[in-house]
Design an enzyme around this catalytic site. Structure first.
Site, PDB file in Angstrom:
ATOM      1  N   CYS A 206       0.815  -1.223   0.000  1.00 12.84           N
ATOM      2  CA  CYS A 206       0.000   0.000   0.000  1.00 12.84           C
ATOM      3  C   CYS A 206       0.847   1.270   0.000  1.00 12.84           C
ATOM      4  O   CYS A 206       0.349   2.352   0.339  1.00 12.84           O
ATOM      5  CB  CYS A 206      -0.940   0.000   1.204  1.00 12.84           C
ATOM      6  SG  CYS A 206      -2.061  -1.409   1.196  1.00 12.84           S
ATOM      7  N   CYS A 231      -6.274   5.139   7.504  1.00 13.43           N
ATOM      8  CA  CYS A 231      -6.466   3.719   7.809  1.00 13.43           C
ATOM      9  C   CYS A 231      -7.228   3.495   9.097  1.00 13.43           C
ATOM     10  O   CYS A 231      -7.540   2.390   9.441  1.00 13.43           O
ATOM     11  CB  CYS A 231      -5.135   2.985   7.873  1.00 13.43           C
ATOM     12  SG  CYS A 231      -4.170   3.397   9.309  1.00 13.43           S
TER      13      CYS A 231
HETATM   14  S1  SF4 Z   1      -3.105  -3.115   6.908  1.00 13.61           S
HETATM   15 FE1  SF4 Z   1      -3.848  -1.474   5.541  1.00 13.61          FE
HETATM   16  S2  SF4 Z   1      -1.966  -0.516   4.787  1.00 13.61           S
HETATM   17 FE2  SF4 Z   1      -1.391  -2.586   5.600  1.00 13.61          FE
HETATM   18  S3  SF4 Z   1      -1.550  -4.074   3.848  1.00 13.61           S
HETATM   19 FE3  SF4 Z   1      -3.538  -4.046   4.862  1.00 13.61          FE
HETATM   20  S4  SF4 Z   1      -4.696  -2.499   3.710  1.00 13.61           S
HETATM   21 FE4  SF4 Z   1      -2.554  -2.123   3.245  1.00 13.61          FE
END
Ligand code: SF4
Length: 244
Positions: A206, A231
């Site tokens: 990401c 997030c």
């Molecule tokens: S926790 Fe959030 S930032 Fe990390 S891989 Fe999963 S979606 Fe992507």
């Protein structure tokens, strides 16, 4: 070109900002004793805060989230902090069974499928472990800055969350140039990905490098609309969305 040579440009008020940040951290450490923790993303801002905690021998614990998806360079920062400063870093990981179940059901690339699945992944790998890191704590410290994005333009220096816990953002008014000036003059260790045009570093799937001229957080969840790019670590309960 290194991030230091590219970005280290202090603002005119750098000295005053540094004094304010140091005073904030000192006062919070004195007030909250063993119940305050820095939740570090291991990025540049958080390294400034960790350096101040070490420099002033502040009684602030340090913790981070190993989502299972971090770059090797980011994970290596945990050992570097422990070696360089002699400070313990508490590492919180997501619950293995929950991750296995999520991946089995939605696949390794679920975060690209929809915003809902991306937020579900963040909830499992970030929010739940953060909740455990903050258990029993009355205050926590972040590296949020106002000029990181429009979503963060109003970040206060401190705020009480709905659960009563105090959230401190002592770098709220720092510029990116201030952060790198501090790192340069104090020889602070930092994630080498910053030298590869990653200003904001999160999980590997990401996060991408940005080009000169792109926004600070353009490399985070770049396939989503700007408004969705948090997030949940720093979103109020009333807001939508789940960010590091
Ligand atoms: S926790 Fe959030 S930032 Fe990390 S891989 Fe999963 S979606 Fe992507």
């Amino acid at each position: 070109m290194s991030a230091v040579s590219l970005h280290a440009r202090p603002s005119d008020s750098f000295a005053a900002k540094l004094a304010h940040t140091t005073a904030m951290l000192s006062a919070a450490a004195a007030e909250h004793g063993s119940r305050i923790v820095q939740a570090t993303s291991l990025g540049a801002e958080d390294m400034v805060i960790t350096d101040l905690i070490a420099r002033w021998h502040l009684a602030v614990a340090i913790g981070t989230l190993d989502t299972g998806m971090l770059h090797a360079e980011t994970l290596a920062m945990i050992e570097r902090i422990q070696t360089h400063y002699g400070l313990h870093v508490e590492v919180m990981q997501p619950r293995g069974e929950t991750v296995v179940h999520f991946v089995a059901r939605h696949g390794e690339r679920a975060m690209y499928e929809s915003i809902e699945l991306r937020k579900a992944c963040c909830a499992i790998r970030k929010l739940e472990p953060l909740g455990r890191l903050l258990e029993g704590k009355t205050a926590w410290v972040t590296g949020l800055r106002r000029d990181q994005s429009d979503n963060r333009a109003a970040v206060p220096f401190s705020e009480h969350e709905a659960n009563g816990r105090l959230k401190l953002n002592p770098l709220a008014d720092w510029t990116w140039g201030d952060v790198w000036h501090y790192i340069a003059i104090n020889d602070v260790p930092y994630n080498p990905l910053h030298d590869q045009f990653y200003p904001s570093i999160g999980c590997a799937p990401c996060t991408r490098a940005i080009s000169l001229g792109e926004d600070f957080r353009a490399g985070r969840w770049w396939w989503e609309d700007e408004a969705a790019k948090e997030c949940g670590l720093h979103v109020k309960p009333s807001a939508e969305g789940v960010a590091a």
